[in-house]
Design an enzyme around this catalytic site. Structure first.
Site, PDB file in Angstrom:
ATOM      1  N   ASP A   1      -3.449   4.575   7.529  1.00 28.58           N
ATOM      2  CA  ASP A   1      -4.168   3.463   6.920  1.00 28.58           C
ATOM      3  C   ASP A   1      -4.601   2.523   8.050  1.00 28.58           C
ATOM      4  O   ASP A   1      -4.210   2.675   9.215  1.00 28.58           O
ATOM      5  CB  ASP A   1      -3.321   2.745   5.856  1.00 28.58           C
ATOM      6  CG  ASP A   1      -4.219   1.980   4.872  1.00 28.58           C
ATOM      7  OD1 ASP A   1      -5.391   1.726   5.208  1.00 28.58           O
ATOM      8  OD2 ASP A   1      -3.752   1.624   3.775  1.00 28.58           O
TER       9      ASP A   1
HETATM   10  C1  BGC Z   1      -6.436  -0.054   2.605  1.00 25.32           C
HETATM   11  C2  BGC Z   1      -6.911   1.350   2.317  1.00 25.32           C
HETATM   12  C3  BGC Z   1      -8.345   1.508   2.687  1.00 25.32           C
HETATM   13  C4  BGC Z   1      -8.519   1.117   4.133  1.00 25.32           C
HETATM   14  C5  BGC Z   1      -9.934   1.288   4.648  1.00 25.32           C
HETATM   15  C6  BGC Z   1      -6.799  -0.513   3.992  1.00 25.32           C
HETATM   16  O1  BGC Z   1      -6.556  -1.858   4.180  1.00 25.32           O
HETATM   17  O2  BGC Z   1      -5.043  -0.121   2.407  1.00 25.32           O
HETATM   18  O3  BGC Z   1      -6.713   1.651   0.962  1.00 25.32           O
HETATM   19  O4  BGC Z   1      -8.764   2.818   2.442  1.00 25.32           O
HETATM   20  O5  BGC Z   1      -8.137  -0.235   4.292  1.00 25.32           O
HETATM   21  O6  BGC Z   1     -10.776   0.352   4.123  1.00 25.32           O
END
Ligand code: BGC
Length: 717
Positions: A260
């Site tokens: 993530d």
């Molecule tokens: C979130 C994810 C997301 C990623 C990219 C993160 O902060 O937890 O769910 O896919 O950002 O935007």
């Protein structure tokens, strides 16, 4: 077949590590990492050679970036473009939790197909969806992105999303490769506080939390994203058991795993790694291939290899997996994918997509209360619409991709052609979730106008920023100025219907006591106002059913219908005995249970009939019940099958959803609704494997998880 191994063998260490780095779209031009307080200035070589970008889209943008990239990449390896297409790209559907309440996986699949179509012509190849996290605590803001509290239903929806996005071979137009997230157990964040730690025992993990991720992978999802949380003490991003033993070993997943956003850096904050180099090693050694919006692999990888803390074999395998995905998406032959400005103009927000968004929004809304037939508003009746959402285009949650508020239809706009409507916006909520106090005199003046109408509709709720990522709340009440409006409105003596916009189940106990009708609208998307008007005016009957329990009060959380029994169960709502598993100051039961939702009709259920009371291994039985529309209009009734396993090697949940049938019944019509019960439905992760255990079961058929309408059968050993 392209010889990707040979390509890898010609790459330098830096080129390999760059393939494993995902930069934010802004980084590609500016060399700055995206937000979240890091602001690291990137090595220009990494910017030049990076493997993928997050959040850059639009046909022209993608073409321009790819052209620039390929001018300087020594091997001509194209960039992959990924982003969060969560519930629509430009045409936005209801938030996932709302969509799930449709109990219509086919419609959800169609919404994903449309999202993929719109995104693919804008140059994207991968979406960070579906989010398959099971949730039991409405304080966690990300419940808005989930499909709810049921493992079986979540698995069904995870599959539907993947089938919708990946509706053809990956190099075909209109397709996005899926990245299922957040692996694993992110939805169990302790106390509902985002990014918090999770403790999930093996039984719960395998039986409740893992099935939906697994279903997405079984449906063909090509990528998996790590979760921010620590799982039983080990942060998921560096969790070798999770990614190597379980995902790649036991489940045989050979696709791409990505962290993530900035989660590698966060391994240091977790107290799991001493520094960024340590974090890079832990992530790669866990079996994760790409780091999202961080630079630890590129910065420290060469040294880690020299010191033997990571191996070239692991790096090469990761690079190969990334290149394979690029190849499968057809990017080596056509690096621009299906990016096409003319198609963007033709497809984005086209009438057909808007129509599907409207239909799905209609199906997602849940009628929670409707005393005295307050809704629908009948022809000729006058009504006032008050509150922050009376004329608001805040119809999108914060994951709205390229959706724009100015392209949403507000409730007032949707009602514009109707005579006898007075729109009185008031009690706004700020983007930071605060609600400015509204003087009594101002509310009273509005209510004088409203009192001249036959009925009042109060459009209340949370601002979109109050849910989603980092949107945890400790109090789930409607903002106080809105409650004051509601209290005042309810003394006018006119029927009051409350429409609730929110990303999560709120604690609506007081509103339930005050208003005659309550309609849960979620964040309904681009066509939200039109869908709502369809229901309020009776052009369609509500049919949505809750996929998360609504609490009486925050103190009941976590709250979910499929909990395990206790040794001292409370017997019914009014059980006077103290020494039970109970609260002394609140009911155990939710305000509205899982599966609950009313329609403009009413339904009566006959008792459950079984085709046999004994089932041998390999056999099936049929459980059925008659369902009669006792109302005066046609409506969809979502008939639900729950099973209970009376005794097992582990205690089993008091109810488990195992089937549903959304039947449309005309007024007065009766239908026998049948479910086939097979041994697969009875299987679970026992201490000696995934299997059904012989013994007694109850099959319940009813309108929600609180039904007592059941019949007993025995599974033979
Ligand atoms: C979130 C994810 C997301 C990623 C990219 C993160 O902060 O937890 O769910 O896919 O950002 O935007």
């Amino acid at each position: 077949m392209r010889d990707l191994r040979q390509l890898v063998s010609h790459m330098t260490i830096q080129e390999k590590l760059a393939q494993l780095s995902q930069l934010s779209g802004e980084a590609w031009n500016g060399g700055k990492l995206m937000g979240i307080r890091y602001g690291v200035t990137l090595d220009p070589a990494l910017v030049r050679m990076a493997g993928s970008l997050l959040g850059a889209s639009g046909a022209k943008t993608v073409r321009d970036i790819q052209t620039e990239h390929l001018k300087t990449h020594r091997h001509g390896i194209p960039l992959l473009f990924m982003t969060d297409v969560i519930h629509g790209y430009r045409t936005i559907f209801p938030s996932p939790l709302g969509m799930a309440c449709s109990f219509d996986p086919a419609m959800v699949r169609e919404s994903a197909r449309i999202a993929a179509l719109e995104a693919s012509v804008s140059g994207l190849q991968v979406t960070f969806s579906p989010m398959a996290d099971l949730v039991r605590d409405a304080r966690w803001g990300r419940v808005v992105e989930s499909t709810g509290e049921d493992p079986w239903l979540n698995a069904l929806y995870a599959r539907a999303f993947v089938e919708g996005y990946q509706n053809a071979p990956l190099d075909a137009g209109g397709v996005l490769a899926c990245c299922v997230k957040h692996f694993a157990g992110y939805g169990a964040a302790e106390a509902g506080r985002d990014y918090n730690t999770t403790e999930i025992g093996d039984y719960q993990l395998r039986d409740s939390y893992l099935p939906a991720y697994r279903a997405a992978l079984d449906a063909g999802a090509r990528m998996v994203m790590t979760a921010f949380n620590a799982l039983n003490g080990v942060p998921c991003t560096g969790n070798r058991w999770l990614f190597t033993d379980l995902l790649r070993g036991e489940w045989g997943f050979d696709g791409v795993a990505i962290t993530d956003c900035t989660a590698v850096y966060e391994l240091v904050n977790h107290g799991f790694c001493a520094d960024n180099a340590d974090a890079a090693a832990a992530t790669l050694n866990a079996g994760v291939d790409i780091e999202m919006v961080s630079d630890t692999f590129f910065t420290h990888g060469e040294r880690l290899l020299a010191e033997g803390r990571i191996t070239m074999e692991a790096v090469d395998s990761a690079v190969l997996r990334v290149l394979r995905l690029k190849d499968e998406m057809g990017l080596f032959d056509n690096p621009y994918g299906h990016a096409d400005e003319a198609s963007e103009a033709a497809l984005h927000l086209c009438p057909a997509h808007r129509e599907t968004a409207r239909a799905l929004a209609r199906r997602s809304m849940v009628l929670l209360k409707n005393d005295g037939g307050t809704l629908p508003i009948r022809d000729g009746e006058t009504f006032a619409v008050l509150g922050p959402y009376a004329d608001s285009r805040h119809m999108l949650d914060i994951w709205h991709c390229e959706g724009r508020e100015e392209e949403c239809v507000s409730l007032a706009e949707a009602l514009a052609g109707r005579d006898g409507v007075t729109v009185l916006p008031c009690c706004p909520v700020n983007a930071d979730g605060t609600s400015p106090a509204v003087p009594d005199a101002a509310l009273d003046a509005l209510l004088v106008k409203a009192a001249a109408c036959d009925k009042l509709v109060l459009a209340l709720g949370e601002h979109p920023s109050m849910s989603a990522e980092a949107g945890s709340r400790a109090c789930l009440d409607l903002p106080e100025p809105q409650m004051r409006l509601l209290r005042k409105a309810c003394v006018l003596g006119k029927p009051v219907a409350v429409v609730v916009f929110s990303g999560r189940p709120l604690a609506l106990t007081e509103a339930h006591g005050l208003a005659q009708a309550l309609l849960q609208a979620w964040f309904p998307g681009t066509e939200g106002g039109n869908a709502l008007a369809d229901l309020l005016l009776g052009r369609a009957s509500p049919s949505g059913r809750l996929t998360m329990s609504f609490p009486h009060s925050v103190g009941q959380l976590p709250l979910y219908y499929n909990h395990l029994p206790t040794g001292r169960p409370k017997h019914g709502r009014n059980d006077p005995e103290r020494f039970r598993s109970r609260y002394i100051d609140a009911p155990n039961e939710p305000l509205y249970p899982f599966g609950y939702g009313l329609t403009y009709a009413s339904f009566a259920y006959g008792g459950v009939t079984l085709s046999a009371s004994v089932m041998a291994a390999g056999e099936t039985i049929t459980a059925s019940a008659s369902v009669t529309n006792t109302g005066t209009v046609a409506a969809i009734e979502v008939v639900q099958l729950y099973l209970r396993d009376m005794a097992g090697s582990y205690a089993r949940p008091v109810r488990m959803l195992k089937g549903f049938d959304a039947v449309t019944l005309a007024a007065g019509e009766t239908r026998e609704v049948r479910f086939t019960v097979d041994a697969d439905m009875l299987k679970y992760h026992t201490p000696t494997g995934y299997q059904a255990e012989a013994g007694g079961f109850i099959a319940f058929i009813g309108p929600d998880a609180a039904t007592e309408n059941g019949a007993v059968f025995t599974l033979l050993g």
